[in-house]
Design an enzyme around this catalytic site. Structure first.
Site, PDB file in Angstrom:
ATOM      1  N   ARG A 184      36.448  27.531  64.898  1.00 15.03           N
ATOM      2  CA  ARG A 184      34.745  26.705  65.018  1.00 15.03           C
ATOM      3  C   ARG A 184      36.179  25.270  65.092  1.00 15.03           C
ATOM      4  O   ARG A 184      37.372  24.626  65.018  1.00 15.03           O
ATOM      5  CB  ARG A 184      35.730  26.795  62.917  1.00 15.03           C
ATOM      6  CG  ARG A 184      35.072  25.178  62.139  1.00 15.03           C
ATOM      7  CD  ARG A 184      34.947  25.045  60.833  1.00 15.03           C
ATOM      8  NE  ARG A 184      35.664  25.236  60.525  1.00 15.03           N
ATOM      9  CZ  ARG A 184      35.304  25.062  58.928  1.00 15.03           C
ATOM     10  NH1 ARG A 184      33.894  25.477  58.515  1.00 15.03           N
ATOM     11  NH2 ARG A 184      36.291  25.613  57.656  1.00 15.03           N
ATOM     12  N   ARG A 227      32.669  25.144  42.945  1.00 14.61           N
ATOM     13  CA  ARG A 227      33.854  26.162  43.744  1.00 14.61           C
ATOM     14  C   ARG A 227      35.005  26.833  42.424  1.00 14.61           C
ATOM     15  O   ARG A 227      35.412  27.811  42.395  1.00 14.61           O
ATOM     16  CB  ARG A 227      34.901  25.450  44.281  1.00 14.61           C
ATOM     17  CG  ARG A 227      34.391  25.715  45.724  1.00 14.61           C
ATOM     18  CD  ARG A 227      35.813  24.945  47.029  1.00 14.61           C
ATOM     19  NE  ARG A 227      36.172  25.612  48.133  1.00 14.61           N
ATOM     20  CZ  ARG A 227      35.727  25.020  48.907  1.00 14.61           C
ATOM     21  NH1 ARG A 227      34.475  24.079  49.237  1.00 14.61           N
ATOM     22  NH2 ARG A 227      35.768  25.632  50.333  1.00 14.61           N
ATOM     23  N   ARG A 231      40.365  21.408  62.799  1.00 11.64           N
ATOM     24  CA  ARG A 231      40.741  21.241  61.432  1.00 11.64           C
ATOM     25  C   ARG A 231      42.434  22.232  61.437  1.00 11.64           C
ATOM     26  O   ARG A 231      42.118  23.263  61.456  1.00 11.64           O
ATOM     27  CB  ARG A 231      39.126  21.525  60.341  1.00 11.64           C
ATOM     28  CG  ARG A 231      38.606  20.695  59.902  1.00 11.64           C
ATOM     29  CD  ARG A 231      37.341  21.254  59.414  1.00 11.64           C
ATOM     30  NE  ARG A 231      38.231  21.825  58.130  1.00 11.64           N
ATOM     31  CZ  ARG A 231      37.281  21.930  56.814  1.00 11.64           C
ATOM     32  NH1 ARG A 231      35.982  22.452  57.278  1.00 11.64           N
ATOM     33  NH2 ARG A 231      37.813  22.741  55.846  1.00 11.64           N
ATOM     34  N   LYS A 262      28.037  27.819  55.444  1.00  8.83           N
ATOM     35  CA  LYS A 262      27.521  26.913  54.564  1.00  8.83           C
ATOM     36  C   LYS A 262      27.029  25.484  55.408  1.00  8.83           C
ATOM     37  O   LYS A 262      25.602  25.259  54.789  1.00  8.83           O
ATOM     38  CB  LYS A 262      28.291  26.462  53.036  1.00  8.83           C
ATOM     39  CG  LYS A 262      28.427  28.076  52.434  1.00  8.83           C
ATOM     40  CD  LYS A 262      29.392  27.568  51.118  1.00  8.83           C
ATOM     41  CE  LYS A 262      30.339  26.618  51.852  1.00  8.83           C
ATOM     42  NZ  LYS A 262      31.730  27.387  52.348  1.00  8.83           N
ATOM     43  N   ARG A 273      43.361  30.555  51.900  1.00  9.48           N
ATOM     44  CA  ARG A 273      41.487  30.010  51.195  1.00  9.48           C
ATOM     45  C   ARG A 273      40.969  31.081  51.264  1.00  9.48           C
ATOM     46  O   ARG A 273      39.952  30.665  50.583  1.00  9.48           O
ATOM     47  CB  ARG A 273      40.848  28.728  52.490  1.00  9.48           C
ATOM     48  CG  ARG A 273      42.174  27.788  52.332  1.00  9.48           C
ATOM     49  CD  ARG A 273      41.149  26.801  54.275  1.00  9.48           C
ATOM     50  NE  ARG A 273      40.078  26.465  54.095  1.00  9.48           N
ATOM     51  CZ  ARG A 273      39.171  26.833  54.776  1.00  9.48           C
ATOM     52  NH1 ARG A 273      40.409  26.230  56.359  1.00  9.48           N
ATOM     53  NH2 ARG A 273      38.056  25.743  55.477  1.00  9.48           N
TER      54      ARG A 273
HETATM   55  P1  ADP Z   1      31.095  26.702  55.611  1.00 13.39           P
HETATM   56  O1  ADP Z   1      30.824  25.129  55.242  1.00 13.39           O
HETATM   57  O2  ADP Z   1      30.580  27.984  55.548  1.00 13.39           O
HETATM   58  O3  ADP Z   1      32.650  27.109  56.210  1.00 13.39           O
HETATM   59  P2  ADP Z   1      30.373  26.318  58.658  1.00 13.39           P
HETATM   60  O4  ADP Z   1      29.403  26.159  58.729  1.00 13.39           O
HETATM   61  O5  ADP Z   1      31.669  25.519  59.336  1.00 13.39           O
HETATM   62  O6  ADP Z   1      30.759  26.891  57.401  1.00 13.39           O
HETATM   63  O7  ADP Z   1      30.243  27.597  59.842  1.00 13.39           O
HETATM   64  C1  ADP Z   1      32.435  28.046  60.409  1.00 13.39           C
HETATM   65  C2  ADP Z   1      32.533  28.514  61.821  1.00 13.39           C
HETATM   66  O8  ADP Z   1      30.727  29.720  62.090  1.00 13.39           O
HETATM   67  C3  ADP Z   1      31.741  27.024  62.641  1.00 13.39           C
HETATM   68  O9  ADP Z   1      32.228  27.228  63.613  1.00 13.39           O
HETATM   69  C4  ADP Z   1      29.515  27.730  62.848  1.00 13.39           C
HETATM   70  O10 ADP Z   1      29.751  26.800  63.776  1.00 13.39           O
HETATM   71  C5  ADP Z   1      30.002  29.280  63.261  1.00 13.39           C
HETATM   72  N1  ADP Z   1      28.521  29.858  62.252  1.00 13.39           N
HETATM   73  C6  ADP Z   1      27.706  29.182  61.145  1.00 13.39           C
HETATM   74  N2  ADP Z   1      27.201  30.015  61.306  1.00 13.39           N
HETATM   75  C7  ADP Z   1      27.633  31.805  61.660  1.00 13.39           C
HETATM   76  C8  ADP Z   1      26.427  32.525  62.337  1.00 13.39           C
HETATM   77  N3  ADP Z   1      25.667  32.590  61.192  1.00 13.39           N
HETATM   78  N4  ADP Z   1      26.749  33.449  63.401  1.00 13.39           N
HETATM   79  C9  ADP Z   1      28.039  32.438  64.144  1.00 13.39           C
HETATM   80  N5  ADP Z   1      28.576  32.341  63.766  1.00 13.39           N
HETATM   81  C10 ADP Z   1      28.459  31.122  62.996  1.00 13.39           C
HETATM   82  P1  ADP Z   2      35.236  25.161  53.995  1.00 16.76           P
HETATM   83  O1  ADP Z   2      33.753  25.417  53.247  1.00 16.76           O
HETATM   84  O2  ADP Z   2      35.659  25.845  55.474  1.00 16.76           O
HETATM   85  O3  ADP Z   2      36.105  25.911  53.128  1.00 16.76           O
HETATM   86  P2  ADP Z   2      35.470  22.566  52.573  1.00 16.76           P
HETATM   87  O4  ADP Z   2      35.496  21.311  53.615  1.00 16.76           O
HETATM   88  O5  ADP Z   2      34.031  22.927  52.203  1.00 16.76           O
HETATM   89  O6  ADP Z   2      36.079  24.166  53.702  1.00 16.76           O
HETATM   90  O7  ADP Z   2      36.318  22.406  51.777  1.00 16.76           O
HETATM   91  C1  ADP Z   2      37.668  22.079  52.562  1.00 16.76           C
HETATM   92  C2  ADP Z   2      38.875  22.087  51.244  1.00 16.76           C
HETATM   93  O8  ADP Z   2      38.493  20.687  50.865  1.00 16.76           O
HETATM   94  C3  ADP Z   2      39.129  23.112  50.872  1.00 16.76           C
HETATM   95  O9  ADP Z   2      39.896  24.501  51.078  1.00 16.76           O
HETATM   96  C4  ADP Z   2      39.902  23.133  49.429  1.00 16.76           C
HETATM   97  O10 ADP Z   2      40.789  22.689  49.325  1.00 16.76           O
HETATM   98  C5  ADP Z   2      38.937  21.381  48.908  1.00 16.76           C
HETATM   99  N1  ADP Z   2      37.172  21.355  48.039  1.00 16.76           N
HETATM  100  C6  ADP Z   2      36.545  21.186  49.125  1.00 16.76           C
HETATM  101  N2  ADP Z   2      35.804  21.468  47.522  1.00 16.76           N
HETATM  102  C7  ADP Z   2      36.175  21.240  47.069  1.00 16.76           C
HETATM  103  C8  ADP Z   2      35.751  21.806  44.934  1.00 16.76           C
HETATM  104  N3  ADP Z   2      35.139  21.791  45.212  1.00 16.76           N
HETATM  105  N4  ADP Z   2      36.863  22.287  43.890  1.00 16.76           N
HETATM  106  C9  ADP Z   2      38.353  22.349  44.753  1.00 16.76           C
HETATM  107  N5  ADP Z   2      38.509  21.741  46.445  1.00 16.76           N
HETATM  108  C10 ADP Z   2      37.503  21.321  46.832  1.00 16.76           C
END
Ligand code: ADP
Ligand code: ADP
Ligand code: ZN
Length: 214
Positions: free
Chosen positions: A127, A88, A159, A13, A170
C-alpha cells in the site's frame, strides 16, 4: 444508505468506501483518516492517538466515539454515511447503536469484507498513500507514474503503521477486538459478508450486488 464497512486492516474498506461514497453521494467517514489528519496538525487528539497507532493498538474508545458522534450529526450525513473503520470494538458498536437511536435512525447494512491474513499482509506491504487521501498498491493498483499521485502529483509514501512488525500487531488486535463484531451484527440481522476479490473492480461488483439486496 447508512452503512458500516467491517474488515481487517487492508481488506479494502477505504478503497470501496471511496467508490460507494461517490455512487450514493454520501460522506465517507474514516476514523483512521481523522486520526491521521490530527497527527499531521499536531493536535492534542493527534498526539494521544499516535501513541497507540504506532504500536498497532486501538485508540481508546473514549477518544474515538465522540468524534464519530459529532461527525454523523453534521448536516451532510442526513441522507446517509459510510463508516470505515468504526466501530472496531463491541463497546463502540453498542455506543453507535445508542447514538443512532438518539437520532431516531438505524444502520441499513454492515458490510463485512472478508480477506485472508496472507493476502492482508501482501496488500498492506504494497500500500502507498498520498497526502490528498488517495490510496494505491504497487502491484494491484499502481499510479500511472511510479511514486506519484495521479490526482495531485504528490509524492506517495508508505504509512508508518504498514511496516511488517506493526501489521502483525494490527492483525492480532483485529482478531481479538474487532472480529467479535461479526457475531454482534449477525445477531442484529444487518450483516452481509462479501469475499474480497483479487481485483478492486471485482470486489466492487460483489459489494454492489450485496447492497442491492438491502
Ligand atoms: P483498508 O481501508 O481496509 O485498510 P485499503 O482500501 O486501503 O484497505 O486497501 C489496502 C491495500 O490493498 C491498498 O493498497 C489497496 O490499493 C489494495 N486493494 C484494495 N482492494 C483490493 C482488491 N480487491 N484487490 C487487490 N488489492 C486491493
Ligand atoms: P486500517 O483500515 O488499515 O486498519 P485505519 O486507517 O482504519 O487503518 O486505522 C489506522 C489506525 O487508527 C488503527 O490501527 C487504530 O490504531 C486507529 N483507529 C482507527 N479507527 C479506530 C477505531 N474505531 N477505534 C480505535 N482505533 C482506531
Ligand atoms: Zn494525491
Amino acid at each position: 444508505m447508512r452503512l458500516v464497512l467491517l474488515g481487517a486492516p487492508g481488506a479494502g474498506k477505504g478503497t470501496q468506501a471511496v467508490i460507494l461514497s461517490e455512487k450514493y453521494n454520501i460522506p465517507h467517514i474514516s476514523t483512521g483518516d481523522i486520526f491521521r489528519s490530527n497527527i499531521k496538525n499536531n493536535t492534542e487528539l493527534g498526539k494521544k492517538a499516535k501513541e497507540y497507532i504506532d504500536k498497532g493498538l486501538l485508540v481508546p474508545d473514549e477518544l474515538t466515539i465522540d468524534i464519530v458522534k459529532d461527525r454523523i450529526n453534521k448536516p451532510d450525513c442526513s441522507d446517509g454515511f459510510i463508516l470505515d473503520g468504526f466501530p472496531r470494538t463491541i463497546f463502540q458498536a453498542q455506543e453507535l447503536d445508542k447514538i443512532l437511536e438518539g437520532m431516531g435512525i438505524e444502520l441499513d447494512c454492515v458490510l463485512n469484507i472478508d480477506v485472508s491474513d496472507e493476502k492482508i499482509i501482501k496488500r498492506l506491504s504494497g500500500r502507498r498513500v498520498c497526502q490528498c487521501g488517495k490510496t494505491y498498491h504497487i502491484l494491484n493498483n499502481p499510479p500511472k507514474k511510479e511514486g506519484i499521485c495521479d490526482s495531485c502529483n504528490g509524492e506517495l509514501f508508505q504509512r508508518e503503521d504498514d511496516r511488517e512488525e506493526t501489521v502483525i500487531q494490527r492483525l492480532e488486535t483485529c482478531h481479538k477486538q474487532t472480529e467479535p463484531l461479526i457475531e454482534y451484527y449477525e445477531k442484529s440481522g444487518k450483516l452481509v459478508t462479501v469475499e474480497g476479490r483479487e481485483s478492486i473492480d471485482d470486489t466492487t461488483k460483489e459489494v454492489l450486488d450485496a447492497l442491492n439486496g438491502v
